[in-house]
Write an enzyme that holds these catalytic residues in place. Structure first.
Site, PDB file in Angstrom:
ATOM      1  CD1 TRP A 117      -0.327  -5.221  -3.882  1.00 30.72           C
ATOM      2  CD2 TRP A 117      -0.101  -6.262  -1.916  1.00 30.72           C
ATOM      3  NE1 TRP A 117       0.262  -6.432  -4.112  1.00 30.72           N
ATOM      4  CE2 TRP A 117       0.412  -7.091  -2.924  1.00 30.72           C
ATOM      5  CE3 TRP A 117      -0.058  -6.716  -0.599  1.00 30.72           C
ATOM      6  CZ2 TRP A 117       0.956  -8.340  -2.665  1.00 30.72           C
ATOM      7  CZ3 TRP A 117       0.490  -7.955  -0.340  1.00 30.72           C
ATOM      8  CH2 TRP A 117       0.991  -8.754  -1.368  1.00 30.72           C
ATOM      9  CE  LYS A 160      15.052  -9.011 -11.494  1.00 30.94           C
ATOM     10  NZ  LYS A 160      15.589  -9.061 -10.211  1.00 30.94           N
ATOM     11  CG  HIS A 191      21.543 -35.438  -7.551  1.00 29.13           C
ATOM     12  ND1 HIS A 191      22.006 -36.664  -7.137  1.00 29.13           N
ATOM     13  CD2 HIS A 191      22.633 -34.708  -7.870  1.00 29.13           C
ATOM     14  CE1 HIS A 191      23.328 -36.669  -7.185  1.00 29.13           C
ATOM     15  NE2 HIS A 191      23.732 -35.488  -7.631  1.00 29.13           N
ATOM     16  CD  GLU A 231      18.431 -11.022  -9.125  1.00 30.84           C
ATOM     17  OE1 GLU A 231      18.014 -11.691  -8.173  1.00 30.84           O
ATOM     18  OE2 GLU A 231      17.967  -9.911  -9.438  1.00 30.84           O
ATOM     19  CE  LYS A 282      12.078  -1.601  -5.943  1.00 34.49           C
ATOM     20  NZ  LYS A 282      12.954  -2.525  -6.695  1.00 34.49           N
ATOM     21  NE  ARG A 293       4.880   1.535  -1.141  1.00 36.06           N
ATOM     22  CZ  ARG A 293       5.705   1.464  -0.103  1.00 36.06           C
ATOM     23  NH1 ARG A 293       6.880   2.042  -0.185  1.00 36.06           N
ATOM     24  NH2 ARG A 293       5.370   0.836   0.983  1.00 36.06           N
ATOM     25  CG  ASN A 344       0.568   1.922   3.803  1.00 34.70           C
ATOM     26  OD1 ASN A 344      -0.538   2.001   3.311  1.00 34.70           O
ATOM     27  ND2 ASN A 344       1.656   2.445   3.255  1.00 34.70           N
ATOM     28  N   GLY A 345       0.025  -1.611   6.454  1.00 31.87           N
ATOM     29  CA  GLY A 345       0.447  -2.585   7.468  1.00 31.87           C
ATOM     30  C   GLY A 345      -0.639  -3.599   7.733  1.00 31.87           C
ATOM     31  CD  GLU A 360      11.333  -9.972 -10.062  1.00 32.20           C
ATOM     32  OE1 GLU A 360      10.695  -9.670  -9.054  1.00 32.20           O
ATOM     33  OE2 GLU A 360      12.535  -9.700 -10.199  1.00 32.20           O
ATOM     34  CB  CYS A 411      -0.860   0.036   1.247  1.00 37.88           C
ATOM     35  SG  CYS A 411      -1.809  -1.455   1.508  1.00 37.88           S
TER      36      CYS A 411
END
Ligand code: M6R
Length: 622
Positions: A76, A499, A518, A495, A617, A27, A112-113, A502, A2
């Site tokens: 969010w 990338k 394996h 990484e 974000k 975000r 927010n939270g 996502e 948020c």
């Protein structure tokens, strides 16, 4: 996550709030809303589901809402589905429909939270006659403020303090009280919030880019603190109601760095900013061919006594920790464990009292990383944070801070922050190695000289970015992609794979090349793309063998190696070369084509590169 923006001053608030919320779009959010107040008149609330532009259209870009005081929010969803009713602001009294319109209520606010005990508080408030219209924990906290406001002295400060004592969880709260026109009240615990002051104007935001255009002079509101904002002033209080004095801090980031600057996406802009960001981070601690960690506050004696390093982080920051592990152990010979913060915080870790916990975070607000930092501090272990956002919670709470100088990173997929975190890791490894006599001054000078060449080598890779664009376009229909490598190359694969996943939504996995046999190799079919990274000479032949194993099962191979290893073309179907460097620093170069691969694949698939679905974000909740 948020976003919050608030404003009080002489100009109209709504356009300022919409502009600030637009800066926080990166975000991640699913709905948005504003509450605007014109002098003594009642506040007007407007909310919408979906993109911010819907809210902008609904309010004629803010012009339909008159008033110089207001609060805004992008939500969010955590509690309750994304919807207009669940969007903020929420009000303390009764509301109709989805909650838009003039507000008779005493309290209107955004949050927010996460309020952990919201069910219990909701029950309590229901018993006291409150009605709930949304499924959110926010509505509960707003109504709780109203409850204490009415129960006690009708004083916002006291009502907020009582609420803060009663709720469990994290919050950045931004509230307006009907009986207190010309004031915005804020409070925070474990959720970021800053307050900006300009001439006769006060801004509040959950993140710097929202207010950078208007003010560089900010106050950081501490945990369990609250503040009253009026035109051009902020008065801070602790839970006891005592006033707290604070210093204004100047933000050095410039406003342009939070704009796209001609690039189609922030991610591409930030990929191109890497040479500058890496160079700045290097120059911040390397002067006259010497590493100077005095700004970080690490003493030589302390470095000599480190028995064990624990690197704790999430996502890409964790991946840089994996690279640092290889470099630190090889150069400084200090044992390193790298841990996911979400695991570390709950696994009751046994930490050596002479250990050093290094937390890595771009935002400095990642909830799990912050919790891991606090856990280490509670156990009396020395902590060092590698952080990008100055004044963030992690930066403020760690014993020592190594600031990366990436500047504001807006794209959800990190690139330049990742690259600067790598540099911080190398520099710590080099200096620790010197102090502990694992390398001498000559070796250090040699490493420094090489490190300084990294920015121009990244530039060189970027000059050839169209090659990756062409290759990525060919892979537009890929279903599953595997990244393989050994040692540092494996760390980079982690990484590269993230990338890809996502932002292009293509399933991909990173494997230590030797581990493929394996189990995972059974997933290789005709045409499966396997991207192999080979920058470590001692491991080169081994990884080539693993590539051959994949090829014989039908894989289509991309090889990513350094100039000179032209033999790779006998095995790989497509080859990418990067400049040679000291192998400890190879990740800084090999990651760049993989960032480009993720970017171009996302663009080829017509996706929203900067705002991938379901992602935020900065992950400020568990
Ligand atoms: O702000 P932080 O560095 O603590 O964030 C950690 C992760 O959420 C972050 O690295 C995430 O994995 C990236 N967005 C991936 O590109």
């Amino acid at each position: 996550m948020c976003g919050i923006v608030g404003f009080i001053g002489k100009k109209q608030a709504a356009p300022v709030l919409l502009d600030g919320l637009a800066k926080l779009e990166y975000r991640g959010y699913d709905s948005a809303g504003l509450a605007i107040r014109n002098g003594n008149e009642l506040a007007e609330v407007v909310k919408s589901q979906g993109r911010l532009k819907i809210l902008a259209e609904k309010t004629d870009n803010g012009n339909a809402l008159v008033g110089t005081c207001g609060i805004g929010h992008t939500r969010w969803a955590t509690h309750g589905e994304p919807s207009r009713t669940n969007a903020h602001p929420h009000v303390s009294g009764n509301c109709t429909g989805t909650g838009s319109g003039q507000v008779e209520s005493e309290v209107v606010g955004v949050h927010n939270g996460i309020i952990e005990n919201f069910t219990e508080l909701r029950e309590k408030l229901l018993k006291h006659g409150y009605t709930f219209y949304s499924q959110t924990d926010t509505e509960v906290v707003i109504k709780l403020v109203d409850y204490y406001y009415k129960k006690y002295t009708h004083d916002p400060q006291e009502a907020i303090a009582k609420t803060m004592v009663r709720v469990r969880g994290s919050y950045a709260l931004c509230l307006m009280f009907k009986s207190y026109p010309g004031e915005i009240w804020v409070a925070r615990k474990d959720s970021p919030m800053i307050i900006g002051i300009a001439d006769g104007e006060t801004y509040v935001a959950s993140d710097v880019p929202a207010i950078l255009k208007y003010s560089r002079n900010v106050y950081y509101i501490g945990n369990l603190e609250m503040a009253k904002l009026t035109e051009g002033t902020a008065t801070f209080y602790n839970l006891d109601g005592d006033q707290i004095e604070k210093e204004l801090t100047e933000i050095k980031w410039n406003a342009e760095s939070a704009e796209k600057g001609g690039y189609e996406h922030f991610m591409m802009k930030e990929i191109h900013e890497q040479p500058r960001a890496v160079a700045d981070t290097i120059h911040s601690v390397i002067k006259d061919n010497k590493i100077d960690l005095s700004s970080i506050g690490l003493e030589e004696e302390q470095i000599k006594n480190i028995s064990q390093i624990y690197i704790v982080a999430c996502g890409s920051a964790y991946h840089t920790g994996v690279v640092t592990q290889y470099v630190m152990e090889d150069l400084a010979k200090i044992p390193v464990r790298v841990e996911l913060a979400s695991e570390f915080r709950y696994r009751k870790p046994l930490l050596d009292k002479n250990g050093l916990v290094i937390v890595v975070s771009q935002s400095g607000e990642t909830a799990d990383t912050l919790a891991a930092l606090r856990l280490a501090k509670d156990k009396g272990i020395k902590t060092l944070a590698i952080v990008n956002v100055v004044g963030s919670s992690i930066a403020r709470e760690a014993d020592n801070v190594f600031y990366t100088l990436a500047g504001p990173e807006i794209a959800v997929a990190t690139t330049k922050a990742y690259s600067t975190q790598l540099i911080a890791g190398y520099i710590l490894a080099m200096q620790f190695a010197l102090v502990r006599n694992e390398i001498d001054e000559d070796k250090l000078a040699q490493l420094i000289t090489e490190l300084r060449t990294i920015p121009q080598k990244i530039e060189k890779i970027l000059e050839d970015k169209e090659r990756m664009q062409w290759f990525a376009a060919k892979q537009v229909n890929a279903q599953d992609v595997f990244f393989i490598g050994r040692g540092i190359d494996y760390a980079v694969c982690l990484e590269g794979s993230l990338k890809m996943k996502e932002i292009s939504y293509v399933h991909s996995e990173a494997y230590a090349a030797g581990e493929l046999k394996h189990g995972t190799i059974s997933l290789i079919e005709d045409g499966t793309l396997v991207i192999s990274v080979l920058t470590q000479s001692s491991l080169y032949e081994k990884t080539v063998s693993n590539m051959v194993e994949c090829k014989s099962r039908g894989a289509y191979l991309m090889g990513l190696t350094t100039y000179g290893h032209y033999g790779i073309e006998d095995t790989a179907d497509f080859t990418v070369y990067i400049p040679k460097t000291d192998e400890h620093f190879a990740a800084s170069l090999s990651v760049v084509p993989l960032q480009l691969m993720g970017y171009y694949l996302s663009v080829s698939r017509g996706l929203d590169v900067d705002k991938p679905r379901n992602l935020a974000k900065s992950v400020t909740v568990e």
